[in-house]
Design a protein around this motif. Structure first.
Motif, PDB file in Angstrom:
ATOM      1  N   PRO A  55     -29.226  46.703   6.290  1.00  0.00           N
ATOM      2  CA  PRO A  55     -29.301  48.160   6.376  1.00  0.00           C
ATOM      3  C   PRO A  55     -29.027  48.796   5.009  1.00  0.00           C
ATOM      4  CG  PRO A  55     -27.222  47.392   7.290  1.00  0.00           C
ATOM      5  CD  PRO A  55     -27.990  46.165   6.899  1.00  0.00           C
ATOM      6  N   LEU A  56     -29.470  50.034   4.869  1.00  0.00           N
ATOM      7  CA  LEU A  56     -29.333  50.767   3.615  1.00  0.00           C
ATOM      8  C   LEU A  56     -27.892  50.710   3.103  1.00  0.00           C
ATOM      9  CD1 LEU A  56     -31.242  52.455   1.847  1.00  0.00           C
ATOM     10  CD2 LEU A  56     -30.412  54.490   3.009  1.00  0.00           C
ATOM     11  N   GLY A  57     -27.763  50.344   1.834  1.00  0.00           N
ATOM     12  CA  GLY A  57     -26.430  50.292   1.240  1.00  0.00           C
ATOM     13  C   GLY A  57     -25.759  48.937   1.410  1.00  0.00           C
ATOM     14  N   PHE A  58     -26.394  48.004   2.144  1.00  0.00           N
ATOM     15  CA  PHE A  58     -25.808  46.681   2.366  1.00  0.00           C
ATOM     16  C   PHE A  58     -26.797  45.617   1.903  1.00  0.00           C
ATOM     17  CE2 PHE A  58     -23.034  49.167   4.817  1.00  0.00           C
ATOM     18  CZ  PHE A  58     -21.907  48.428   5.147  1.00  0.00           C
ATOM     19  N   GLU A  59     -26.292  44.534   1.298  1.00  0.00           N
ATOM     20  CA  GLU A  59     -27.160  43.438   0.883  1.00  0.00           C
ATOM     21  C   GLU A  59     -27.340  42.458   2.027  1.00  0.00           C
ATOM     22  OE1 GLU A  59     -28.831  43.249  -1.900  1.00  0.00           O
ATOM     23  OE2 GLU A  59     -27.922  45.076  -2.727  1.00  0.00           O
ATOM     24  N   ILE A  75     -30.447  55.344  13.600  1.00  0.00           N
ATOM     25  CA  ILE A  75     -29.202  54.965  12.933  1.00  0.00           C
ATOM     26  C   ILE A  75     -29.363  54.837  11.416  1.00  0.00           C
ATOM     27  CG2 ILE A  75     -27.267  53.324  12.953  1.00  0.00           C
ATOM     28  CD1 ILE A  75     -27.746  54.705  15.669  1.00  0.00           C
ATOM     29  N   ILE A  76     -30.239  53.889  10.971  1.00  0.00           N
ATOM     30  CA  ILE A  76     -30.233  53.582   9.543  1.00  0.00           C
ATOM     31  C   ILE A  76     -31.560  52.960   9.114  1.00  0.00           C
ATOM     32  CG2 ILE A  76     -29.182  51.277   9.927  1.00  0.00           C
ATOM     33  CD1 ILE A  76     -28.310  53.650   7.013  1.00  0.00           C
ATOM     34  N   ASN A  77     -31.936  53.251   7.863  1.00  0.00           N
ATOM     35  CA  ASN A  77     -33.112  52.629   7.250  1.00  0.00           C
ATOM     36  C   ASN A  77     -32.778  51.226   6.765  1.00  0.00           C
ATOM     37  OD1 ASN A  77     -34.613  54.917   7.548  1.00  0.00           O
ATOM     38  ND2 ASN A  77     -35.031  55.200   5.353  1.00  0.00           N
ATOM     39  N   SER A  78     -33.826  50.484   6.422  1.00  0.00           N
ATOM     40  CA  SER A  78     -33.605  49.182   5.803  1.00  0.00           C
ATOM     41  C   SER A  78     -33.273  49.390   4.333  1.00  0.00           C
ATOM     42  CB  SER A  78     -34.865  48.326   5.924  1.00  0.00           C
ATOM     43  OG  SER A  78     -35.847  48.849   5.050  1.00  0.00           O
ATOM     44  N   ASN A  79     -32.692  48.366   3.737  1.00  0.00           N
ATOM     45  CA  ASN A  79     -32.244  48.469   2.353  1.00  0.00           C
ATOM     46  C   ASN A  79     -33.391  48.253   1.361  1.00  0.00           C
ATOM     47  OD1 ASN A  79     -30.160  49.026   0.586  1.00  0.00           O
ATOM     48  ND2 ASN A  79     -29.775  46.846   0.192  1.00  0.00           N
ATOM     49  N   ASP A  80     -34.609  47.896   1.863  1.00  0.00           N
ATOM     50  CA  ASP A  80     -35.728  47.754   0.919  1.00  0.00           C
ATOM     51  C   ASP A  80     -36.797  48.824   1.171  1.00  0.00           C
ATOM     52  OD1 ASP A  80     -36.660  46.587   3.341  1.00  0.00           O
ATOM     53  OD2 ASP A  80     -36.247  44.565   2.580  1.00  0.00           O
ATOM     54  N   ILE A  81     -37.528  48.678   2.279  1.00  0.00           N
ATOM     55  CA  ILE A  81     -38.596  49.658   2.552  1.00  0.00           C
ATOM     56  C   ILE A  81     -38.009  51.061   2.695  1.00  0.00           C
ATOM     57  CG2 ILE A  81     -40.496  50.281   4.107  1.00  0.00           C
ATOM     58  CD1 ILE A  81     -40.689  47.369   4.944  1.00  0.00           C
ATOM     59  N   ALA A 105     -35.354  52.322   1.213  1.00  0.00           N
ATOM     60  CA  ALA A 105     -34.483  52.796   0.121  1.00  0.00           C
ATOM     61  C   ALA A 105     -35.317  53.612  -0.871  1.00  0.00           C
ATOM     62  CB  ALA A 105     -33.802  51.612  -0.562  1.00  0.00           C
ATOM     63  N   VAL A 106     -35.536  54.873  -0.555  1.00  0.00           N
ATOM     64  CA  VAL A 106     -36.369  55.727  -1.400  1.00  0.00           C
ATOM     65  C   VAL A 106     -35.560  56.231  -2.582  1.00  0.00           C
ATOM     66  CG1 VAL A 106     -37.647  57.902  -1.472  1.00  0.00           C
ATOM     67  CG2 VAL A 106     -37.827  56.405   0.526  1.00  0.00           C
ATOM     68  N   LYS A 107     -36.180  56.240  -3.766  1.00  0.00           N
ATOM     69  CA  LYS A 107     -35.468  56.787  -4.923  1.00  0.00           C
ATOM     70  C   LYS A 107     -36.416  57.641  -5.758  1.00  0.00           C
ATOM     71  CE  LYS A 107     -35.917  52.453  -7.522  1.00  0.00           C
ATOM     72  NZ  LYS A 107     -36.888  51.871  -6.576  1.00  0.00           N
TER      73      LYS A 107
END
Lengths: 572, 522
Positions: free
Chosen positions: A176-180, A224-230, A232-234
């Motif tokens: 999840p976003l923010g976690f490896e 709940i939460i996005n994935s940490n790759d797809i 993770a928008v920046k």
């Protein structure tokens, strides 16, 4: 009522003109908005934000920099803006992207809408605004993500088509976003901060919603939460997928419309996304978003004129509506209005009448002196209470006024009473305000307990309400207007209380008729019930030392409490 | 000091007696005034102080002298004898004895018996046996004890104290030997220094005395009594004037509470504008508190964090029909109100849920089915909010709300009412309106006023009830609804800045609060 941060520079760019804060403050009421905080002028213009409060909870389109600027721009120009990327019933846009909706989501979170933005890399300002929109829209309008939640994704990592389905929480895992580290959905709910915050929305479901691409990569675990790759928008990313899931199809569709218009306003290309349901929905099985689902509302301009108290022509009404972003056409005395793409707040023609009022301008309506003659009067109990109050003041008593909520300790325990019949609040904020007072006496005793240093004698009273449980009424409770008094000094005794009651009863026009009372708050043998037509209408006597000790009072007290409503009723 | 009739009027009767008796140059003392005029010492000292303060008297001499006062020990010596006399009496009756045994028998301390033995043996009245017992030799040798007894007796007869110069030289020596200035608890006499002031009237009194001669020696009246009125003696007497600038002692009156008075003044003002008051139960149902006001059951203001729920019982038995069904239908699809409704499934059980009234508008809703047309109604009612209590939030507080029903009322009539409130209730001259938002009114506006003290602020919110509200409750005419915030004005009027102070428990605080005079600002 949401408060938003508006990017000052972007806002004035979108507004098409810059203005002073004073001019802006004068214009904001058009959007039922007000400047909450002036910007910090020491910050460079491109980083400054204006804090703005939006009062209309039915206008989520205003809760972003672009949305607020759009309304104000439209108001100033009087022309509405078209968004050609919208689909409508019988006129679906051709979509390059597709999301398939599996029947498994039907029980848990059935609806989804989406679109793609492209054309230029995402700027810092736009990303901040999009995140704010996500928060405000999903918190206030989406009922804390329950009915609507939103996600943004990097489209170059997605293999189309995307599938929206529901899965066994233990059988799907992703970082999840923010976690490896990779976690399964159950672990995310229990351990990820967002999982803990929003997990309750999904509790009780066997399967949880999941958004994954054709290669099985997970986009997100809505709401709940996005994935940490797809997911993770920046800043700098181009081509984003924006999607909304939820339990209310109209809200999910409207949210997509609002955010699509915001992106379009700042120069992005909005590309449609097709959504194929494997079950039937209010909008059918096959949809393309952004989708214009709103229906026209007709306003009777004669009715509008009557309600606003001013003769308004159909042309004037149409023009006023245009300033609010509403397209309309005239049919005799009626004006048929289409809500803008990003609004869905016309439940009744009165909603359009308000837009006509705002469109014309509040300053165009002059006040009119009321014509109807009516007789004013106080309630009988208010009048009777004032009579009783004047007698108490004549007897040398100071009138008090107290709060009605208090603690178990004050209302029950210190009074040597049981909690029978006392109204308790199921969701108190603190135990200090957990009960509704069943009697005025604890309020008076609390006064005495905090006033030992004040010069004696202390003679105080209050006329106010008490409430208690009473199963003979429809609400199983009863609210009564009562008079309570307390006299504290070295020689306070039953005689004094009896004298006060005697004076009160004489001037209230009722007989002084007492019988012995057995109330644990008073000393046995030194207390009486006041009787009226065989009914007890109150009690008075020497306050029991056990009660005084509970309140840390070391001065003799006499007190009494009478039901004024009962006395008023019985004396008639 | 100039002599005027006034200066004579301000003289106390005691001063007048002195002025009538003595002339400048006479040597006056407290004791002289006591013996000549029958004053007590306190009065004599008072007159001296008053006349000196008015510069009608001056000091001639201040003389310090000693006074002996009889102590408790002295009284005991008079009663039982000096330790020496008691020792002699003991030895007479019991024969020679050791010192500790004498101490025990007489209940005296060893040091007292020791010093008594020392003096008596020096005077030759007692001696010591070979086995160290004290023995009596000649009790006549103890002449000092007799002298002490004589002095103590004189002091006692003089009333417990005596001036040193009134004693003979021998007596002074004896008294001096048994007196102490401080710590006199273990000596029979206490030595105190006193001062005698000899004073005289100044020449300034001559004029006053001249004036007094022409005035009959009238009786002067202090407190006016029932007797004086009955027997008419006041006709030949004069009233001693009082010092009117003196602060009197505290009087605690019965009083109205100033916040309640403020609320009542607003009620009276609304009544004068033709509004009829309504009131209701503190416990409400979700139906009246929200449903009837067309707030959808999922509305954020109906959240568990905004409304207090009653723990037990939880639900009302019924909701009045046909309103219940009509409102339910209006929420779902608009019913017959011309609205499309909120489009959700209305929960009838939720409607019966018991809560504490969270907004005054509830009572406006209750009033609608029974309201007259035309009709005006208002209430200043206690409401409960899920709020952290601080200077600007209370868990229960008053809201001021009202409605106006009429065939032809409109937005402009509403502005007319708001303007009246601004002028009549808030004393404001400038009023402005901006669009507002309330779930139950459309159109909605906010009214801002320029208060003479507080400046621009939001006085309240208003609007025209949505047809979903009125038609479901059987009302066919437009209904203006308004709410005004009067607490800020109340705080200002009462000189407070914390809402909690409005409901203060502190008795002193409340009874010292001044009453607010609310004039008509029109």
């Amino acid at each position: 009522m949401p408060k938003i941060d508006v990017q000052e520079q972007l806002f004035f760019e979108l507004l098409g003109k810059s203005m002073s804060l004073e001019e802006l403050e004068a214009l904001l009421p058009v959007a039922k908005a007000e400047l909450d905080e002036k910007p910090d002028m020491s910050i460079p213009a491109q980083e400054r934000t204006l804090k703005i409060e939006l009062n209309d909870t039915n206008r989520p389109d205003l809760w972003s920099t672009a949305g607020l600027a759009r309304q104000l721009r439209t108001y100033l120009s009087g022309t509405t803006h078209m968004y050609p990327f919208f689909s409508a019933e019988g006129n679906l846009q051709k979509a390059k992207y597709t999301i398939n909706v599996d029947a498994s989501v039907q029980e848990v979170r059935p609806y989804i809408s989406a679109f793609v933005v492209s054309g230029k890399p995402i700027s810092d300002a736009m990303l901040r605004d999009a995140i704010q929109t996500q928060e405000k829209l999903c918190w206030n309008f989406g009922r804390k993500r329950k009915s609507v939640s939103m996600g943004l994704y990097r489209i170059n990592l997605i293999s189309w088509p995307v599938t929206y389905h529901a899965v066994d929480p233990l059988k799907a895992s992703f970082a999840p976003l923010g976690f490896e580290s990779v976690m399964n959905l159950e672990t995310i709910l229990n351990e990820h901060p967002k999982g803990k915050e929003y997990g309750h929305i999904l509790k009780g479901n066997k399967r949880y919603p999941l958004l994954s691409d054709s290669k099985g990569h997970i986009l997100s675990f809505p709401p709940i939460i996005n994935s940490n790759d797809i997911g993770a928008v920046k800043v700098g990313d181009t081509d984003l997928l924006v999607e909304f899931t939820g339990t209310d199809m109209v809200s999910v569709a409207l949210s997509a419309s609002i955010v699509a218009c915001d992106f379009a306003d700042v120069g992005y290309t909005v590309e449609p996304v097709a959504v194929n349901y494997s079950f039937d929905t209010p909008f059918g099985k096959m949809q393309v978003y952004p989708y214009y689902f709103q229906l026209p509302t007709t306003v009777d301009v004669a009715k509008a004129s009557a309600l606003l108290g001013k003769s308004i022509s159909t042309d004037k009404a149409r023009e006023a509506l245009a300033r609010m972003g509403v397209e309309s056409e005239i049919h005799g005395q009626f004006v048929k209005a289409w809500p803008p793409f990003y609004r869905n707040d016309f439940l009744h023609q009165v909603d359009l009448i308000e837009d006509i009022m705002i469109g014309i301008g509040m300053d165009q309506f002059e006040s009119e002196k009321p014509q109807d003659f009516t007789i004013g009067r106080l309630t009988p109990i208010e009048q009777f209470s004032r009579l009783a109050k004047n007698i108490m003041v004549g007897l040398g008593f100071q009138e008090m006024i107290y709060n009605y909520l208090g603690s178990r300790r004050d209302f029950i325990e210190k009074m040597c009473l049981s909690d029978e019949g006392v109204i308790r609040i199921a969701n108190p904020m603190t135990e200090n305000y957990e009960y509704v007072r069943p009697s005025i006496l604890p309020s008076l005793l609390q006064s005495e307990s905090v006033s030992a240093k004040a010069v004696y004698p202390h003679k105080i009273f209050e006329i106010g309400k008490v409430a208690f449980i009473d199963h003979s009424t429809n609400t199983h409770t009863n609210t009564r207007q009562r008079l309570g008094f307390l006299s504290a000094h070295g020689t306070a005794d039953f005689n004094e209380a009896a004298n006060i009651v005697s004076v009160l009863t004489y001037y209230l026009g009722i007989p002084y008729e007492v019988i012995p009372a057995e109330d644990s708050r008073f000393i046995p043998g030194r207390q009486a019930q006041l009787m009226l037509n065989g009914k007890s209408v109150g009690v008075f006597g020497e306050v029991h030392p056990a009660v005084l000790e509970n309140w840390d009072i070391t001065m003799p007290c006499v007190a009494g409490e009478f039901d004024l409503e009962c006395i008023l009723q019985e004396r008639k | 000091m100039a002599v005027t009739a006034d200066s004579i009027k301000t003289l106390h009767p005691l001063e007048i007696r002195v002025l009538r008796t003595y002339k400048p140059g006479d040597h006056l003392t407290a004791s002289l005034l006591c013996s000549d005029l029958g004053f007590v010492e306190g009065q004599a000292n008072q007159v001296y102080a008053w006349l000196t303060a008015k510069q009608l008297a001056r000091d001639i001499e201040r003389k310090v002298y000693n006074v002996y006062e009889l102590t408790d020990l002295g009284k005991s010596w008079l009663e039982k004898g000096t330790p020496e006399q008691r020792m002699i009496t003991y030895l007479e009756n019991h024969g020679p004895e050791f010192i500790p045994a004498i101490c025990t028998a007489l209940g005296l301390e060893q040091k007292d018996i020791g010093s008594a033995f020392g003096r008596l043996s020096k005077d030759g009245a007692v001696g010591m046996t070979e086995e160290k017992r004290v023995k009596l030799i000649d009790k006549q040798k103890d002449t000092l004890s007799l002298a002490i007894q004589a002095v103590l007796t004189r002091v006692q007869k003089a009333g417990g104290s005596i001036k040193e110069f009134e004693l003979s030289k021998e007596e002074q020596a004896t008294a001096g030997s048994i007196a102490k200035k401080r710590g006199a608890g273990d000596s029979p006499l206490k030595l105190v220094e006193r001062e005698t002031i000899t004073w005289t009237l100044s020449d300034a009194v001559l004029a006053i005395q001249e004036e007094l001669k022409s005035m009959p020696e009238q009786e002067e009246i202090g407190a006016l009594t029932q007797d004086i009125l009955t027997n008419g003696t006041w006709k030949n007497a004069r009233f001693r004037p009082y010092t009117i600038t003196n602060r009197t002692s505290r009087v605690i009156p019965g009083r109205h509470n100033s916040y309640v008075q403020f609320l009542e003044s607003v009620k009276d003002k609304l009544v004068s504008l033709g509004f009829e008051e309504f009131d209701g139960s503190l416990v409400e149902t979700e139906f009246w508190n929200g449903d009837a006001l067309f707030m959808p059951q999922f509305h954020s203001a109906r959240d568990i964090h905004d409304v207090y729920y009653v723990a037990e019982p939880t639900h009302a038995d019924t909701i009045e029909e046909p309103y219940f069904s009509r409102v339910a239908q209006t929420h779902e699809n608009g019913g017959s109100t011309g609205s499309r409704g909120w489009g959700y499934t209305f929960d009838r059980a939720f409607s019966r849920r018991l809560i504490l009234r969270s907004q005054g508008t509830v009572l406006s809703a209750h009033q609608l089915p029974h309201a007259k047309v035309p009709g005006k109604y208002f209430g200043i009612v206690r409401c409960f909010r899920y709020d952290k209590v601080d200077a600007t939030h209370l868990s229960d507080f008053y809201q001021t709300e009202g409605i106006v029903l009429g065939e032809h009322v409109s937005l402009r009539t509403l502005l007319g009412f708001l303007e009246m409130f601004a002028v009549e209730i808030a004393g404001a001259k400038d009023v402005k309106y901006v669009p507002g938002y309330f779930p139950f009114t459309e159109p909605s506006i906010e009214v801002h006023i320029k208060h003479p003290v507080l400046g621009w602020f939001e006085l309240g919110g208003a609007g025209i009830f949505r047809p979903e509200v009125t038609e479901s409750l059987g009302v066919r005419v437009p209904v203006l609804a308004w709410g005004i915030g009067i607490d800020r004005m109340a705080l200002m009027a009462l000189g407070l800045n914390d809402l909690r102070e409005l409901f203060s428990y502190d008795i002193e605080n409340v009874r010292l609060r001044r009453t607010v005079m609310r004039g008509n600002h029109a």
